[in-house]
Write an enzyme that holds these catalytic residues in place. Structure first.
Site, short mmCIF file in Angstrom:
data_model
loop_
_atom_site.label_atom_id
_atom_site.label_comp_id
_atom_site.label_asym_id
_atom_site.label_seq_id
_atom_site.Cartn_x
_atom_site.Cartn_y
_atom_site.Cartn_z
N HIS A 104 66.55 60.66 1.91
CA HIS A 104 65.31 60.59 0.96
C HIS A 104 65.91 61.51 -0.25
O HIS A 104 66.68 62.71 0.06
CB HIS A 104 64.22 61.40 1.45
CG HIS A 104 62.97 61.24 0.67
ND1 HIS A 104 62.72 62.07 -0.66
CD2 HIS A 104 61.96 60.28 0.31
CE1 HIS A 104 61.81 61.70 -1.22
NE2 HIS A 104 61.20 60.50 -0.55
N LYS B 191 55.55 62.92 3.95
CA LYS B 191 56.19 64.32 3.46
C LYS B 191 55.78 65.44 4.10
O LYS B 191 55.31 65.54 5.25
CB LYS B 191 56.23 64.38 1.76
CG LYS B 191 56.79 63.02 1.28
CD LYS B 191 56.88 63.11 -0.10
CE LYS B 191 57.47 61.69 -0.96
NZ LYS B 191 57.54 61.72 -2.07
N GLU C 200 64.56 53.85 -4.03
CA GLU C 200 63.65 54.66 -4.48
C GLU C 200 64.34 55.53 -5.61
O GLU C 200 64.99 56.34 -5.77
CB GLU C 200 63.21 55.85 -3.71
CG GLU C 200 62.74 55.03 -2.17
CD GLU C 200 61.77 56.41 -1.56
OE1 GLU C 200 60.61 55.80 -1.30
OE2 GLU C 200 62.24 57.26 -1.30
N SER D 116 55.98 55.71 -6.40
CA SER D 116 54.80 55.49 -6.98
C SER D 116 54.21 54.09 -6.75
O SER D 116 53.50 53.61 -7.62
CB SER D 116 54.60 55.89 -8.53
OG SER D 116 55.02 57.01 -8.78
N GLY E 25 56.71 60.03 -6.84
CA GLY E 25 55.45 61.12 -7.10
C GLY E 25 55.47 61.37 -8.60
O GLY E 25 54.47 62.30 -8.91
N ASN F 143 55.61 57.67 4.08
CA ASN F 143 56.34 58.97 4.10
C ASN F 143 55.30 59.94 3.74
O ASN F 143 54.93 60.16 2.77
CB ASN F 143 57.45 58.69 3.34
CG ASN F 143 58.09 60.01 3.24
OD1 ASN F 143 58.02 60.94 3.93
ND2 ASN F 143 58.96 60.22 2.17
N GLU G 205 64.34 63.66 -2.07
CA GLU G 205 64.23 65.35 -1.79
C GLU G 205 65.11 65.87 -1.01
O GLU G 205 65.44 67.19 -1.23
CB GLU G 205 62.69 65.20 -1.51
CG GLU G 205 61.72 64.85 -2.72
CD GLU G 205 60.32 64.29 -1.87
OE1 GLU G 205 60.01 64.37 -0.95
OE2 GLU G 205 59.73 63.53 -2.98
P1 PGA Z 1 55.57 58.40 -4.04
O1 PGA Z 1 56.66 58.64 -2.85
O2 PGA Z 1 54.92 56.95 -3.55
O3 PGA Z 1 54.63 59.46 -3.71
O4 PGA Z 1 56.15 58.33 -5.12
C1 PGA Z 1 57.73 57.69 -2.22
C2 PGA Z 1 58.80 58.51 -1.46
O5 PGA Z 1 59.18 59.30 -1.91
O6 PGA Z 1 59.03 57.96 -0.45
#
Ligand code: PGA
Length: 248
Positions: free
Chosen positions: A94, A11, A166, A211, A172, A9, A96
């Site tokens: 997601h 983003k 997640e 992460s 993140g 992803n 976000e």
């Molecule tokens: P990250 O994001 O690996 O940077 O923690 C994962 C995601 O949001 O799908």
């Protein structure tokens, strides 16, 4: 039998130049990868990535879609549009999008339905916030997120849905869920599906996200109910992403 799936992803990251470098880097190591690999760039780069991966086993995903097929929805993108660029997967719900853009469980379920109606595989993201985990609400939150989808499309539709667990506090932050925490949540999700249909439960792919990186991917992906990863930050570096793709 479930296979390992690793999805990147990206983003709101990348540029024309970095897309070339990243995809060519990934392609150079794909001969050692047996997992199913999906990359999810921002909309402007779908065409570029489609061309670059044309002769490879890497698959293309989008990060969002609108539930309408066309019309006056400024700034939005439909299933038909992304399909024109070879997209087969789409990230839905997601955290976000849920937190910054107010996507509710009901809207996320509608997006899953739109994806399925258009023969796209939704990567359905679920997961609890830190506050919810500390309040002991992880299972209730995740169950509510998944049940909203089951209510709209039925449990049978999960044969075409990939779930990504997640935990919001791990996204993140560099703070990965421990393999025990992640496995427990994945088992909970599988058991929840199993209450409606055991066969679907056993065959649904449940990815971990939050992460995941080259160093911790193996211990997560080898857990019994973890079938791969949805990778944010570490999917932007070809070497790290490839390392994760080889895990498990
Ligand atoms: P990250 O994001 O690996 O940077 O923690 C994962 C995601 O949001 O799908």
């Amino acid at each position: 039998m479930r296979r390992t799936i690793v999805a990147g992803n990206w983003k709101m990251n990348a540029s024309k130049e970095s897309v070339d470098e990243l995809i060519l880097g990934i392609l150079s190591g794909m001969n050692e990868v047996s997992s199913e690999v999906v990359v999810c760039p921002s909309f402007p780069y779908l065409s570029q990535v489609e061309d670059l991966i044309a002769d490879s086993q890497v698959k293309l995903g989008a990060q969002n879609l609108n539930t309408n097929s066309s019309g006056a929805f400024t700034g939005e993108v439909s299933a038909n549009m992304i399909k024109e660029f070879g997209v087969g997967h789409v990230i839905v719900g997601h955290s976000e999008r849920r937190s910054f853009y107010g996507e509710t469980n009901a809207l996320v379920a509608e997006k899953v339905k739109t994806a399925l109606d258009n023969n796209l595989t939704p990567l359905l993201c679920v997961g609890e916030s830190l506050e919810q985990r500390e309040a002991g609400e992880t299972e209730a939150v995740v169950a509510e997120q998944i049940n909203a989808v089951i209510e709209l499309v039925g449990v049978g539709a999960f044969s075409n849905i990939i779930i990504a667990y997640e935990p919001v506090w791990a996204i993140g932050t560099g703070k990965t869920a421990s393999p025990e925490q992640a496995q427990a949540a994945h088992l909970f999700i599988r058991t929840l599906l199993g209450e409606s249909n055991e066969n679907i439960a056993q065959n649904t792919h449940i990815l971990y996200g939050g992460s995941m990186n080259a160093a911790n991917a193996n211990e997560l992906i080898t857990c019994a109910d973890i079938d791969g990863g949805l990778i944010g930050g570490a999917s932007l570096k070809a070497e790290d992403f490839l390392q994760i793709c080889k895990a498990g």
